[in-house]
Design an enzyme around this catalytic site. Structure first.
Site, short mmCIF file in Angstrom:
data_model
loop_
_atom_site.label_atom_id
_atom_site.label_comp_id
_atom_site.label_asym_id
_atom_site.label_seq_id
_atom_site.Cartn_x
_atom_site.Cartn_y
_atom_site.Cartn_z
N TYR A 141 -2.45 -0.34 10.73
CA TYR A 141 -2.39 -0.80 9.72
C TYR A 141 -1.03 -0.62 8.37
O TYR A 141 -0.41 -1.40 7.83
CB TYR A 141 -3.70 -0.60 8.58
CG TYR A 141 -3.39 -0.43 7.17
CD1 TYR A 141 -4.24 -1.83 6.79
CD2 TYR A 141 -2.97 -0.13 6.48
CE1 TYR A 141 -4.68 -2.29 4.90
CE2 TYR A 141 -3.23 0.34 4.57
CZ TYR A 141 -4.30 -1.38 4.56
OH TYR A 141 -4.38 -1.35 2.84
N SER B 104 0.80 -1.00 -0.20
CA SER B 104 0.21 0.36 -0.13
C SER B 104 1.07 0.91 -0.04
O SER B 104 2.50 1.23 0.53
CB SER B 104 -0.99 0.13 1.19
OG SER B 104 -1.53 1.15 1.49
N1 LIG Z 1 -8.38 -0.48 -1.21
C1 LIG Z 1 -7.86 -0.09 -1.08
O1 LIG Z 1 -8.08 1.44 -1.18
C2 LIG Z 1 -6.72 -0.64 -1.00
C3 LIG Z 1 -5.28 0.21 -1.34
C4 LIG Z 1 -4.00 -0.21 -0.57
C5 LIG Z 1 -3.73 -1.25 -0.24
N2 LIG Z 1 -4.93 -1.97 -0.50
C6 LIG Z 1 -4.74 -3.42 0.09
O2 LIG Z 1 -5.19 -4.94 -1.25
C7 LIG Z 1 -5.09 -6.12 -1.02
C8 LIG Z 1 -7.41 -6.09 -1.24
O3 LIG Z 1 -7.99 -5.11 -0.70
P1 LIG Z 1 -9.02 -5.00 -1.22
O4 LIG Z 1 -10.04 -3.52 -1.04
O5 LIG Z 1 -9.38 -6.20 -2.56
O6 LIG Z 1 -9.99 -5.83 -0.44
P2 LIG Z 1 -11.97 -6.75 0.64
O7 LIG Z 1 -12.06 -6.65 0.99
O8 LIG Z 1 -12.10 -6.24 -1.29
O9 LIG Z 1 -11.20 -7.87 0.09
C9 LIG Z 1 -10.41 -8.32 0.69
C10 LIG Z 1 -10.05 -9.81 0.97
O10 LIG Z 1 -9.57 -10.39 1.46
C11 LIG Z 1 -10.18 -11.74 2.36
N3 LIG Z 1 -9.52 -12.27 3.35
C12 LIG Z 1 -9.28 -11.24 4.51
N4 LIG Z 1 -9.27 -12.14 5.61
C13 LIG Z 1 -8.37 -13.06 4.69
C14 LIG Z 1 -7.91 -14.42 5.98
N5 LIG Z 1 -7.92 -14.51 6.95
N6 LIG Z 1 -7.14 -15.84 4.85
C15 LIG Z 1 -8.46 -15.22 3.95
N7 LIG Z 1 -8.40 -14.52 3.01
C16 LIG Z 1 -8.53 -13.52 3.27
C17 LIG Z 1 -11.55 -10.93 2.67
O11 LIG Z 1 -12.63 -12.65 3.02
C18 LIG Z 1 -11.97 -10.11 0.63
O12 LIG Z 1 -12.43 -11.52 0.16
C19 LIG Z 1 -5.22 -5.49 0.94
O13 LIG Z 1 -4.04 -6.15 1.58
C20 LIG Z 1 -5.48 -4.04 0.90
O14 LIG Z 1 -4.67 -3.87 2.30
C21 LIG Z 1 -6.01 -1.63 -0.38
#
Ligand SMILES: NC(=O)c1ccc[n+]([C@@H]2O[C@H](COP(=O)([O-])OP(=O)(O)OC[C@H]3O[C@@H](n4cnc5c(N)ncnc54)[C@H](O)[C@@H]3O)[C@@H](O)[C@H]2O)c1
Length: 247
Positions: free
Chosen positions: A151, A138
């Site tokens: 985080y 991130s």
């Molecule tokens: N959305 C944003 O703005 C953003 C920005 C920077 C980084 N990220 C990173 O991108 C990645 C994905 O984020 P996203 O926005 O697609 O989130 P999201 O919530 O849409 O998807 C995350 C997925 O991870 C799964 N998950 C959570 N805990 C779990 C576990 N213990 N075991 C197995 N699966 C698990 C959830 O069920 C979900 O399907 C993350 O690492 C997040 O930190 C997101």
């Protein structure tokens, strides 16, 4: 580009992971969708199969070593080419109010999961011709995003885990890189900032490009870092942030 390559994507039932898994499958990879959410994970794979794509779902709690070991063993059939460590959660409790349980949940989900999957994946990748690990970090692994200290700390850990994997496993032809997105329009973002259009518009203005990122923006960067087009790139952090960290 990924014909017959075996690709594991964690957290692929939603958001960035779902899009990434789908893009790999569109490029003819054999994709393993790993997620704790059985209903949504199975639905993602059913959709992919309906479109003629090659994918399986493995229900995995990525905070459990037994589950991560099972995921990689099930996935590989003796071969694993790409691991995308994507799953993550955000907990925005201020640090002085955060419980030990919340801290542990964040660290276990965002950082320990990447250690566990990488550990078991590396055992299959070492000795193969090449391999690629792409971690979803991130911008908060580079700069402190206000109000989410814990985080940010997990993503700082992801950054150094990525660089360490790159250094230690380069002699085995295994590359490790990470992507650093700013706010991406996913269900995680709907939970953290709400689904209000005016709030999203205000957040979008933080990025010089003037919009939020999409899961496709991040998936494209991940596929590049997993592909041979990036064969001399390892230990890198690729920002996918509309210029957020360039200011
Ligand atoms: N959305 C944003 O703005 C953003 C920005 C920077 C980084 N990220 C990173 O991108 C990645 C994905 O984020 P996203 O926005 O697609 O989130 P999201 O919530 O849409 O998807 C995350 C997925 O991870 C799964 N998950 C959570 N805990 C779990 C576990 N213990 N075991 C197995 N699966 C698990 C959830 O069920 C979900 O399907 C993350 O690492 C997040 O930190 C997101």
């Amino acid at each position: 580009m990924f014909k017959d390559r075996v690709v594991v994507v964690t957290g692929a039932a939603s958001g960035i992971g779902k899009q990434t898994a789908t893009e790999f499958a569109r490029q003819a990879a054999q994709v393993v969708v790993a997620d704790i959410d059985e209903r949504r994970g199975a639905a993602v794979v059913a959709d992919m199969r309906n479109d003629g794509l090659d994918a399986v779902f493995v229900r995995t709690d990525l905070t459990s070593e037994a589950d991560c070991a099972h995921l990689i063993a099930t996935a590989t059939f003796g071969r694993l080419d790409v691991l995308v460590n994507n799953a993550g959660i955000e907990i925005s409790t201020p640090l002085h109010e955060m419980s030990e349980q919340e801290w542990d949940r964040l660290v276990d989900t965002n950082l320990k999961s990447m250690f566990l999957c990488s550990k078991h994946a590396l055992r299959h990748m070492v000795g193969a011709t090449n391999g690629a690990i792409v971690n979803v970090c991130s911008v908060s692994g580079l700069v402190a995003w206000p109000g989410i200290a814990a985080y940010n700390a997990t993503k700082g850990g992801v950054m150094m885990l990525t660089k360490s994997l790159a250094v230690d496993y380069a002699p085995y032809n295994i590359r490790a890189n990470c992507v650093c997105p700013s706010i991406i329009d996913t269900p995680m973002t709907d939970t953290s900032i709400g689904n209000d259009a005016s709030v999203k518009e205000a957040k979008a203005k933080l990025n010089p490009i003037g919009r939020l990122g999409t899961p496709e923006d991040v998936a494209n960067a991940i596929l590049f870092l997993a592909s041979e087009k990036s064969s001399f790139i390892t230990g890198a952090a690729l920002t996918v942030d509309g210029g957020y960290t360039a200011i």
